[in-house]
Design an enzyme around this catalytic site. Structure first.
Site: not given
Ligand code: F6P
Length: 559
Positions: A213, A219, A281-282, A367, A398, A522
């Protein structure tokens, strides 16, 4: 919409709930015996879902008080505000319009939300059309890589909402995938993830979808660079030299709200699909973040998924409160969490295809509702945000069901099952899906009705072990069933939980659409980075425990 939240604990409904909770001693055996209409009265439909709430720990008084609570906190008005595009995400000053992502293009004027006066639906369908066209090109083989070969593997690079939804749905809809075209997913910055996911892939037939987003997530950008390097290294040996920019253009597309950053990364803006800051995002699976899924299952099936989401949106928006499934389930969660002391909530799909559904729900629910202050900045007045977790049945049976059946904690659980198997198999005379469903039914029954000491004794059990074999029962479950796990049903399930989450957030008065709680870690990771690499000043800024851990790392790092 920035009105001060109503304190739920100050409402008259809460006072009634608190007095009902005092000395509350549910007796599902007795309730079912006394009331032959209980199942029918507490079984609801929403879209294609049948939702049986009769094994919940509620009687009519509790239910009536919960429905009044919804009224007193102004749930209906806030729901209306969300659908209308008001800026209910107040801490980020944003509208919350994931529901617009699944509105049909021809939605009537009074159903078309506006953001800053702009009708957003045209934008939604313009991007959707581009995603669909791109997916068709990949699926048909018209889209080729740098060597002219068709794409065989799509690798989605993303994390959080830019990963969990696409993975979950890709797994859930395995039966709808195009043969010969697979997706893989890289999310973790642990280099193992990129290394193992790329292992065995042919760069010439691999297409990357960088999903972010913000296009600023460490990452994802790190993994995208690793994949770019892997691609170029893999293609370099080809005859005729390598035009790197052209290769990246053939093998990388992006999904983001930050299209300028996509271009800076070297991805052709022609191959970028946008979305908007009013999609959390979610809540973004049904935006262009679903691109890898569209490639896998095709536009037609993705459109069915969107229609499923929309069907649940319409149910949530229009069904009367007393029959509104997301509202009822959200209110029940409040009852369990705040009045009966539950701290967790299990989600147990009797569907192997939904094995990533609990992980997906963890981000959606935790979240969203793991907050300690309300949307006006004041502290919450009661517990919020239960811990969601789960595994598919029967595996969980189980492993951890012991605690749900006989432990000291209250663990409300949602059971999800389908009448039809995706893969019908026979074991001799036995229909294996029926064996599976027998477990789903047996578990919810055992949890509700338990087994008394007399029943245990009647089996000839030695007295000394009778207590260990008693099941108290009265452990609440919701049973959710549908005919099949189709794209439409998956959309309905996801939207159901989105709106359950919303309902709880409104009762608690919190902004369910920000996520400031992930930011500190972060920031600190940026600060710690140089210390790990040996920067003495950065090391000096760390606390003693962190310094000691870094020292251990530096002593032990070998390769
Ligand atoms: O760190 C949390 C977050 O902002 C989530 O809300 C989001 O889904 C995820 O990181 C990834 O963010 P992006 O889509 O901006 O890479």
């Amino acid at each position: 919409m920035t009105d001060a939240p109503v304190d739920p604990t100050g409402t008259s409904a809460w006072a009634r709930l608190a007095s009902l909770a005092e000395g509350f001693s549910p007796d599902l055996r007795e309730w079912f015996d006394r009331d032959p209409g209980r199942t029918e009265r507490l079984t609801f439909t929403a879209g294609d879902l049948l939702v049986d709430l009769s094994k919940s720990l509620v009687d009519d008084d509790v239910l009536a008080a919960l429905l009044d609570l919804a009224d007193e906190v102004g749930l209906a008005a806030r729901r209306e505000a969300m659908f209308a595009g008001e800026r209910i995400n107040v801490t980020e000053d944003r509208a919350v319009l994931h529901t617009a992502l699944r509105l049909p293009a021809d939605a009537p004027a009074d159903r078309r939300p506006r953001v800053d006066g702009q009708d957003v639906l045209a934008d939604v369908h313009e991007v959707l059309g581009r995603v669909y066209a791109f997916a068709e090109r990949v699926r048909s083989g018209e889209w080729t890589g740098a060597t002219g070969e068709r794409v065989r593997t799509v690798v989605n690079i993303g994390i959080g909402g830019s990963d969990l939804g696409p993975v979950m749905a890709y797994e859930a809809l395995a039966a709808y995938r195009q043969e010969g075209l697979a997706c893989r997913f890289i999310s973790n910055i642990d280099p193992t993830d990129a290394a193992t996911t790329l292992a065995g892939l042919d760069p010439a037939t691999t297409l990357f979808v960088v999903s972010s987003k913000t296009f600023g997530t460490l990452e994802t950008l790190t993994n995208a660079r690793l994949c770019k390097q892997w691609l170029l290294d893999g293609l370099r040996g080809l005859d005729g030299g390598l035009d790197e920019d052209a290769a990246v253009a053939r093998h990388f597309v992006a999904v983001s709200t930050a299209l300028d950053k996509v271009a800076d990364f070297g991805i052709d803006p022609e191959n970028a699909f946008g979305f908007w800051d009013w999609v959390g995002g979610r809540y973004s699976l049904d935006s262009a973040i679903g691109t890898s899924l569209v490639v896998a299952i095709g536009p037609e099936r993705f459109a069915e998924l969107l229609a499923g989401f929309h069907a649940m949106d319409e149910h949530f928006r229009t069904a009367e409160t007393a029959r509104n499934v997301p509202v009822l389930m959200g209110l029940l969660n409040v009852w369990y969490t705040d009045l009966l002391g539950a701290q967790t909530h299990a989600v147990l799909p009797y569907s192997q295809l939904l094995h990533r559904f609990p992980a997906y729900l963890q981000q959606l629910t935790m979240e969203s509702n793991g907050k300690g202050v309300r949307w006006d900045g004041t502290p919450v007045t009661t517990d919020t945000g239960e811990v969601f977790w789960g595994e598919p049945g029967t595996n969980g049976q189980h492993a951890f069901y012991q605690l749900i059946h006989q432990g000291t904690r209250l663990v409300p659980a949602d059971f999800i099952a389908f009448a039809n198997p995706a893969y019908p198999l026979q074991d001799g005379e036995n229909d294996v899906h029926e064996l599976f469903l027998a477990n789903f039914l047996a578990q919810t029954r055992a949890l509700a009705f338990g087994k008394t000491a007399d029943e245990v004794r009647a089996e000839g059990t030695e007295e000394s072990v009778v207590p260990a074999r008693v099941f108290t029962g009265n452990r609440p479950t919701a049973s959710i069933m549908a005919p099949d796990l189709t794209p439409a049903v998956l959309g309905q399930l996801v939207a159901l939980y989105e709106h359950i989450t919303f309902t709880q957030g409104v009762v608690w008065g919190i902004d369910s659409f920000d996520q400031w709680g992930v930011e500190l870690g972060k920031q600190l990771a940026q600060q710690v980075g140089p210390a790990i690499a040996g920067d003495a000043d950065a090391l000096g800024e760390q606390d003693p425990s962190t310094r000691s851990l870094i020292a251990y790392y530096r002593e032990n790092r070998r390769r």
